[in-house]
Design a protein around this motif. Structure first.
Motif, short mmCIF file in Angstrom:
data_model
loop_
_atom_site.label_atom_id
_atom_site.label_comp_id
_atom_site.label_asym_id
_atom_site.label_seq_id
_atom_site.Cartn_x
_atom_site.Cartn_y
_atom_site.Cartn_z
N SER A 209 22.15 45.46 41.50
CA SER A 209 20.69 45.49 41.46
C SER A 209 20.04 45.27 42.83
O SER A 209 18.86 45.53 42.99
N GLU A 210 20.82 44.80 43.81
CA GLU A 210 20.28 44.58 45.15
C GLU A 210 20.13 45.92 45.87
O GLU A 210 21.09 46.68 45.96
N PRO A 211 18.96 46.20 46.41
CA PRO A 211 18.75 47.50 47.06
C PRO A 211 19.60 47.71 48.32
O PRO A 211 20.05 48.81 48.59
N ASP A 212 19.85 46.67 49.09
CA ASP A 212 20.60 46.81 50.34
C ASP A 212 22.00 46.20 50.26
O ASP A 212 22.59 45.87 51.29
N ALA A 213 22.53 46.06 49.07
CA ALA A 213 23.83 45.41 48.89
C ALA A 213 24.97 46.25 49.46
O ALA A 213 24.92 47.48 49.45
N ASP A 214 25.99 45.57 49.93
CA ASP A 214 27.22 46.22 50.39
C ASP A 214 28.06 46.49 49.14
O ASP A 214 28.65 45.58 48.57
N LEU A 215 28.11 47.73 48.72
CA LEU A 215 28.80 48.10 47.47
C LEU A 215 30.23 48.57 47.69
O LEU A 215 30.86 49.05 46.75
N ARG A 216 30.76 48.42 48.90
CA ARG A 216 32.11 48.92 49.17
C ARG A 216 33.14 48.38 48.18
O ARG A 216 34.01 49.10 47.73
N VAL A 217 33.04 47.12 47.82
CA VAL A 217 34.02 46.51 46.93
C VAL A 217 34.01 47.16 45.55
O VAL A 217 35.01 47.18 44.86
N MET A 218 32.88 47.74 45.19
CA MET A 218 32.78 48.38 43.87
C MET A 218 33.59 49.67 43.80
O MET A 218 33.84 50.19 42.73
N ARG A 219 34.02 50.18 44.95
CA ARG A 219 34.89 51.36 44.98
C ARG A 219 36.29 51.05 44.47
O ARG A 219 37.06 51.95 44.18
N LEU A 220 36.61 49.77 44.38
CA LEU A 220 37.94 49.37 43.94
C LEU A 220 38.01 49.43 42.41
O LEU A 220 37.90 48.43 41.71
N THR A 221 38.17 50.64 41.92
CA THR A 221 38.31 50.83 40.47
C THR A 221 39.64 50.22 40.04
O THR A 221 40.48 49.88 40.87
N ARG A 222 39.85 50.11 38.77
CA ARG A 222 41.12 49.53 38.28
C ARG A 222 42.31 50.37 38.76
O ARG A 222 43.35 49.83 39.12
N GLU A 223 42.15 51.69 38.77
CA GLU A 223 43.23 52.57 39.23
C GLU A 223 43.48 52.37 40.73
O GLU A 223 44.63 52.29 41.17
N GLU A 224 42.42 52.27 41.50
CA GLU A 224 42.57 52.03 42.94
C GLU A 224 43.17 50.66 43.21
O GLU A 224 43.93 50.47 44.14
N GLU A 225 42.80 49.68 42.39
CA GLU A 225 43.37 48.34 42.54
C GLU A 225 44.88 48.38 42.32
O GLU A 225 45.64 47.75 43.07
N LYS A 226 45.33 49.11 41.32
CA LYS A 226 46.77 49.24 41.07
C LYS A 226 47.47 49.83 42.29
O LYS A 226 48.54 49.37 42.68
N ARG A 227 46.85 50.86 42.88
CA ARG A 227 47.43 51.49 44.08
C ARG A 227 47.47 50.50 45.24
O ARG A 227 48.46 50.42 45.97
N LEU A 228 46.39 49.75 45.42
CA LEU A 228 46.33 48.76 46.49
C LEU A 228 47.41 47.69 46.31
O LEU A 228 48.13 47.36 47.25
N LEU A 229 47.53 47.17 45.10
CA LEU A 229 48.52 46.12 44.85
C LEU A 229 49.94 46.65 45.06
O LEU A 229 50.79 45.95 45.63
#
Length: 134
Positions: free
Chosen positions: A26-46
């Motif tokens: 809801s924050e207009p200027d928030a850093d949303l990069r962490v939201m790119r870490l979908t569950r599938e991407e998290e599995k790949r990262l781990l």
């Protein structure tokens, strides 16, 4: 059309997490990069963190995680003696939008790499000259 051009991580079940996802979105200027870490991407990262090949590889991943996702890690040794991997501290800094479970899984994956390749832990310990060769 979604207001977000990239896939975002889905919500955790109610009461399961304290990531504050909705407030972040809801924050207009928030850093949303962490939201790119979908569950599938998290599995790949781990998976990638579980299969590190060297301390340089770990440091590269640490840098990439901060650049791409805004996830900051602190990796160092305990102020007490280091006799096992438990003496190596891996802290994932708190961050809005970062799931509590993910904050636990990242250090576990890195320690798994260190168990498989003890030379990573030795190189980490030697960064400050513990063994006199660094």
């Amino acid at each position: 059309m979604s207001p977000f051009p990239i896939p975002l991580r889905t919500e955790c079940p109610p009461g399961a997490c304290v990531c504050d996802r909705d407030a972040l979105l809801s924050e207009p200027d928030a850093d949303l990069r962490v939201m790119r870490l979908t569950r599938e991407e998290e599995k790949r990262l781990l998976h990638r963190l579980e299969n590190l090949t060297s301390l340089d590889d770990l440091r590269r991943m640490q840098t990439r995680m901060e650049e791409q996702l805004g996830i900051r890690l602190s990796i160092g040794t305990s102020p007490n003696e280091v006799r096992t991997l438990r003496g190596i501290l891996i802290l994932v800094h708190e961050q809005r939008g970062l799931c509590r479970k993910t904050r636990q899984n990242i250090p576990a994956a890195i320690k798994k790499s260190m168990e498989q390749r003890p030379e990573i832990a030795y190189a980490l310990l030697n960064e400050d000259g513990l063994f006199g060769g660094g």
